[in-house]
Design an enzyme around this catalytic site. Structure first.
Site, PDB file in Angstrom:
ATOM      1  N   CYS A   1     -10.462  -0.075   4.231  1.00 47.56           N
ATOM      2  CA  CYS A   1      -9.104  -0.049   3.795  1.00 47.56           C
ATOM      3  C   CYS A   1      -8.614   1.353   3.499  1.00 47.56           C
ATOM      4  O   CYS A   1      -9.209   1.979   2.997  1.00 47.56           O
ATOM      5  CB  CYS A   1      -9.206  -0.977   2.309  1.00 47.56           C
ATOM      6  SG  CYS A   1      -7.424  -1.177   1.692  1.00 47.56           S
ATOM      7  N   LEU A   2      -7.590   1.444   4.202  1.00 47.33           N
ATOM      8  CA  LEU A   2      -6.805   2.772   3.842  1.00 47.33           C
ATOM      9  C   LEU A   2      -6.695   3.329   2.122  1.00 47.33           C
ATOM     10  O   LEU A   2      -6.554   4.257   1.801  1.00 47.33           O
ATOM     11  CB  LEU A   2      -5.362   2.980   4.385  1.00 47.33           C
ATOM     12  CG  LEU A   2      -5.549   2.840   6.092  1.00 47.33           C
ATOM     13  CD1 LEU A   2      -4.277   3.012   6.636  1.00 47.33           C
ATOM     14  CD2 LEU A   2      -6.515   4.005   6.683  1.00 47.33           C
TER      15      LEU A   2
ATOM     16  N   HIS B   1      -3.478  -7.978   0.356  1.00 49.62           N
ATOM     17  CA  HIS B   1      -2.739  -6.830  -0.265  1.00 49.62           C
ATOM     18  C   HIS B   1      -1.414  -7.473  -0.871  1.00 49.62           C
ATOM     19  O   HIS B   1      -1.205  -6.843  -1.589  1.00 49.62           O
ATOM     20  CB  HIS B   1      -2.247  -5.557   0.851  1.00 49.62           C
ATOM     21  CG  HIS B   1      -3.485  -4.829   1.245  1.00 49.62           C
ATOM     22  ND1 HIS B   1      -4.187  -4.057   0.017  1.00 49.62           N
ATOM     23  CD2 HIS B   1      -4.103  -4.584   2.319  1.00 49.62           C
ATOM     24  CE1 HIS B   1      -5.046  -3.404   0.528  1.00 49.62           C
ATOM     25  NE2 HIS B   1      -5.208  -3.525   1.933  1.00 49.62           N
TER      26      HIS B   1
ATOM     27  N   GLN C   1       0.988  -1.340  -0.203  1.00 52.37           N
ATOM     28  CA  GLN C   1       0.181  -0.041   0.037  1.00 52.37           C
ATOM     29  C   GLN C   1       0.802   1.419   0.058  1.00 52.37           C
ATOM     30  O   GLN C   1       0.144   2.368  -0.158  1.00 52.37           O
ATOM     31  CB  GLN C   1      -0.897  -0.097   1.152  1.00 52.37           C
ATOM     32  CG  GLN C   1      -2.018  -1.014   1.135  1.00 52.37           C
ATOM     33  CD  GLN C   1      -2.860  -1.075   2.377  1.00 52.37           C
ATOM     34  OE1 GLN C   1      -2.432  -1.796   3.487  1.00 52.37           O
ATOM     35  NE2 GLN C   1      -3.841  -0.126   2.512  1.00 52.37           N
TER      36      GLN C   1
ATOM     37  N   HIS D   1      -6.792  -9.956   5.509  1.00 54.49           N
ATOM     38  CA  HIS D   1      -6.899  -8.539   4.619  1.00 54.49           C
ATOM     39  C   HIS D   1      -5.772  -8.181   4.374  1.00 54.49           C
ATOM     40  O   HIS D   1      -5.375  -7.817   2.913  1.00 54.49           O
ATOM     41  CB  HIS D   1      -7.803  -7.717   5.434  1.00 54.49           C
ATOM     42  CG  HIS D   1      -7.921  -6.147   4.810  1.00 54.49           C
ATOM     43  ND1 HIS D   1      -9.170  -5.733   4.603  1.00 54.49           N
ATOM     44  CD2 HIS D   1      -6.974  -5.221   4.560  1.00 54.49           C
ATOM     45  CE1 HIS D   1      -8.968  -4.521   3.987  1.00 54.49           C
ATOM     46  NE2 HIS D   1      -7.737  -4.344   3.923  1.00 54.49           N
ATOM     47  N   GLU D   2      -4.728  -8.165   5.080  1.00 55.96           N
ATOM     48  CA  GLU D   2      -3.202  -7.661   4.843  1.00 55.96           C
ATOM     49  C   GLU D   2      -2.489  -8.386   4.124  1.00 55.96           C
ATOM     50  O   GLU D   2      -1.879  -7.967   3.026  1.00 55.96           O
ATOM     51  CB  GLU D   2      -2.649  -7.401   6.046  1.00 55.96           C
ATOM     52  CG  GLU D   2      -3.293  -6.353   7.018  1.00 55.96           C
ATOM     53  CD  GLU D   2      -3.542  -4.808   6.401  1.00 55.96           C
ATOM     54  OE1 GLU D   2      -3.158  -4.596   5.423  1.00 55.96           O
ATOM     55  OE2 GLU D   2      -4.491  -4.562   6.678  1.00 55.96           O
TER      56      GLU D   2
HETATM   57 NI    NI Z   1      -6.530  -2.807   3.274  1.00 53.88          NI
END
Ligand code: NI
Length: 169
Positions: free
Chosen positions: A94-95, A140, A52, A136-137
């Site tokens: 999510c950022l 990514h 990210q 979730h991570e």
């Molecule tokens: Ni996220």
């Protein structure tokens, strides 16, 4: 001093890159983890993957505590779903997808392995929020996003909205 990094926003294609395994456990890895924690806290997030912030290595930071005083760092995290799992529904954000929250179902029982910043290996069967957050991570790190779990119609709507917001800036 830790510095704030720029968070990539969906549909940035760099969010689709698959991250490489970390093989060097050096000072630059520690610095990146610290910068990622500073970036995550500044953005009021509970987790952030290196992908990210445009570093394509398998590194995740997280803090799911109320008081925001329990930073966790996972290097090369991987999990397998345990046989007696159930699906656990949780409203995720999510950022990299600001303004989008969605209830996602994920297995509630996993066995997680990871390394720390010194390269030492760890194994645990986490519970609750940590279980869904790490899934979730890790998504990514594999170039996968929350929007991949919803209908393509909804995904297109989010994509268009974020592209419009981005142009406005
Ligand atoms: Ni996220």
């Amino acid at each position: 001093m830790a510095k704030k990094l720029k968070i990539l926003i969906f549909p940035d294609p760099r969010l689709r890159k698959v991250a490489n395994k970390v093989v060097k456990f050096d000072k630059s890895l520690q610095n990146l983890a610290n910068d990622m924690l500073a970036t995550m806290y500044d953005a009021n997030g509970i987790g952030l993957a290196a992908t990210q912030v445009d570093y394509h290595i398998r590194l995740v930071v997280m803090d799911i505590s109320e008081e925001k005083n329990d930073p966790k760092i996972f290097v090369n995290p991987a999990y397998k779903v345990l046989d007696d799992y159930k699906l656990f529904e949780f409203e995720e954000g999510c950022l990299s997808i600001p303004g989008f929250n969605e209830i996602i179902s994920r297995p509630d029982k996993i066995e997680l392995i990871w390394q720390d910043l010194s390269g030492k290996e760890h194994k645990d069967c986490p519970e609750g929020l940590l279980t869904v957050c790490i899934q979730h991570e890790i998504d990514h790190l594999d170039g996968k996003l929350m929007v991949d779990y919803v209908s393509s119609l909804k995904r297109d709507r989010v994509r268009k909205k974020l592209l419009k917001d981005f142009k406005r800036k």
